[in-house]
Design a protein around this motif. Structure first.
Motif, short mmCIF file in Angstrom:
data_model
loop_
_atom_site.label_atom_id
_atom_site.label_comp_id
_atom_site.label_asym_id
_atom_site.label_seq_id
_atom_site.Cartn_x
_atom_site.Cartn_y
_atom_site.Cartn_z
N LEU A 49 -36.29 24.91 2.57
CA LEU A 49 -36.38 23.66 1.81
C LEU A 49 -35.23 23.48 0.84
O LEU A 49 -34.95 22.35 0.40
CB LEU A 49 -37.71 23.61 1.06
N GLY A 50 -34.58 24.58 0.49
CA GLY A 50 -33.49 24.47 -0.47
C GLY A 50 -33.96 24.85 -1.87
O GLY A 50 -35.16 24.82 -2.18
N GLN A 51 -33.01 25.19 -2.71
CA GLN A 51 -33.34 25.65 -4.06
C GLN A 51 -33.89 24.55 -4.96
O GLN A 51 -34.52 24.83 -5.97
CB GLN A 51 -32.08 26.26 -4.72
N SER A 95 -39.60 21.69 -4.92
CA SER A 95 -40.63 21.99 -5.92
C SER A 95 -41.49 23.17 -5.46
O SER A 95 -41.61 23.41 -4.26
CB SER A 95 -41.52 20.77 -6.13
N PRO A 96 -42.09 23.90 -6.40
CA PRO A 96 -42.97 25.02 -6.02
C PRO A 96 -44.13 24.58 -5.12
O PRO A 96 -44.56 25.33 -4.24
CB PRO A 96 -43.47 25.53 -7.37
N GLU A 97 -44.63 23.33 -5.35
CA GLU A 97 -45.73 22.84 -4.52
C GLU A 97 -45.29 22.66 -3.07
O GLU A 97 -46.03 23.00 -2.13
CB GLU A 97 -46.25 21.51 -5.07
N ALA A 98 -44.09 22.12 -2.88
CA ALA A 98 -43.59 21.92 -1.52
C ALA A 98 -43.35 23.26 -0.82
O ALA A 98 -43.64 23.40 0.38
CB ALA A 98 -42.29 21.11 -1.55
N VAL A 99 -42.83 24.22 -1.57
CA VAL A 99 -42.61 25.55 -1.00
C VAL A 99 -43.92 26.19 -0.59
O VAL A 99 -44.04 26.76 0.50
CB VAL A 99 -41.85 26.45 -2.00
#
Length: 315
Positions: free
Chosen positions: A39-41, A44-48
């Protein structure tokens, strides 16, 4: 013979299972979060966390491994994180290129190694023998990547005789001549250690056979020396020689990985290196798995060839 082949294939099953387990464990050994890398740096933590749940990264280890192994058996090695393409279709041409490099190294180490070993055995304790054995000792302890850099510096940079990188000449295209020219230096760098091992084994085995009683009997009966060496002595060293060559094929595959990086050879080794630097885990896992399976298959073929030469080994 068929029963022996089936038995050897069955022996491969637990080996391949162990290899697959080790390869999959790389997911936990390599630092970093695959979901975060995909997802890339800036994600968001939720997306990860959502992607981790979707890909099963939060499942127990055994569940993840079972799912991954099932996909492998279906021919699905996953999708590259950085390139977003199927790993299998991308790596197969790379594996073929690595096999070409390994085959070039195999031809060099077998032809030169056996030839030099035979001549050294026939001239044992001569200056030629001492020089050859010194070079073999030196070659057997020379790192492949150091030799690759040295060969490139001498024959490409200083003398300009051979190309220093790539697999083909960009000006002439994919020609056989261009392939051979680009193959010479990396093949020699890959083959040096195996060449030294085969030369030493050929020399010692042939000297031992030539001192055997049955060889003395042949000489006493007036059989020519060339016939004794070519028909009788060499046949007796063939089985251990083939066994050693089979083992060296696995070494050639491993050595080619480092040489590929030096010569920018578009094989699976250089791709594994690039994938490690970019943390492309599926590509690394598939590359290591391809090399491991190739090594196991080569050893199976080697065992079958040895068994066909010596029926006593089939039991």
């Amino acid at each position: 013979m068929i029963f022996y082949i089936i038995k050897r294939i069955l022996y491969m099953v637990p080996i391949l299972f162990g290899v697959s387990l080790l390869v999959f464990s790389m997911l936990y050994l390599i630092p970093g979060d695959p979901a975060r890398m995909m997802l890339g740096q800036s994600a968001s933590p939720e997306a990860v966390e959502q992607l981790r749940n979707k890909l099963g990264f939060n499942d127990p280890f055994i569940v993840q491994y079972g799912s991954w192994l099932l996909d492998i058996l279906k021919g699905d090695l996953g999708t590259s994180i950085t390139m977003r393409i199927p790993v299998t279709s991308f790596l197969i041409p790379k594996l073929i290129n690595t096999l070409i490099l390994s085959a070039g190294g195999l031809i060099i180490c077998v032809v030169i190694g056996i030839g030099v070993g035979v001549v050294a055995a026939l001239r044992k304790y001569s200056w030629f023998d001492r020089i050859i054995m010194f070079l073999a000792q030196f070659g057997a302890n020379t790192p492949g990547f150091w030799l690759a850099i040295t060969l490139m510096w001498i024959f490409s940079i200083k003398l300009g005789w051979l190309p220093s990188s790539g697999m083909y000449d960009v000006r002439t295209g994919d020609t056989f001549t261009g392939l051979v020219e680009h193959l010479i230096l990396p093949s020699f760098a890959t083959a040096t250690v195996s060449l030294a091992v085969i030369a030493r084994l050929t020399r010692s085995s042939l000297i031992e056979v030539l001192n055997a009683e049955f060889i003395k009997t042949f000489r006493a009966n007036g059989i020519s020396e060339s016939k004794i060496i070519g028909k009788h002595a060499f046949r007796n060293i063939l089985a251990p020689l083939i066994n050693m060559i089979g083992l060296q094929i696995g070494y050639l595959l491993g050595g080619a990985l480092f040489v590929e990086v030096v010569f920018n050879w578009p094989g699976i080794g250089s791709q594994i290196y690039a994938s490690i630097t970019s943390q492309d885990l599926p590509m690394v896992q598939a590359g290591v798995l391809f090399i491991a399976i190739s090594f196991v298959v080569v050893n199976l073929i080697n065992d079958i060839i040895i068994a066909s030469l010596n029926p006593r080994l089939k039991n």
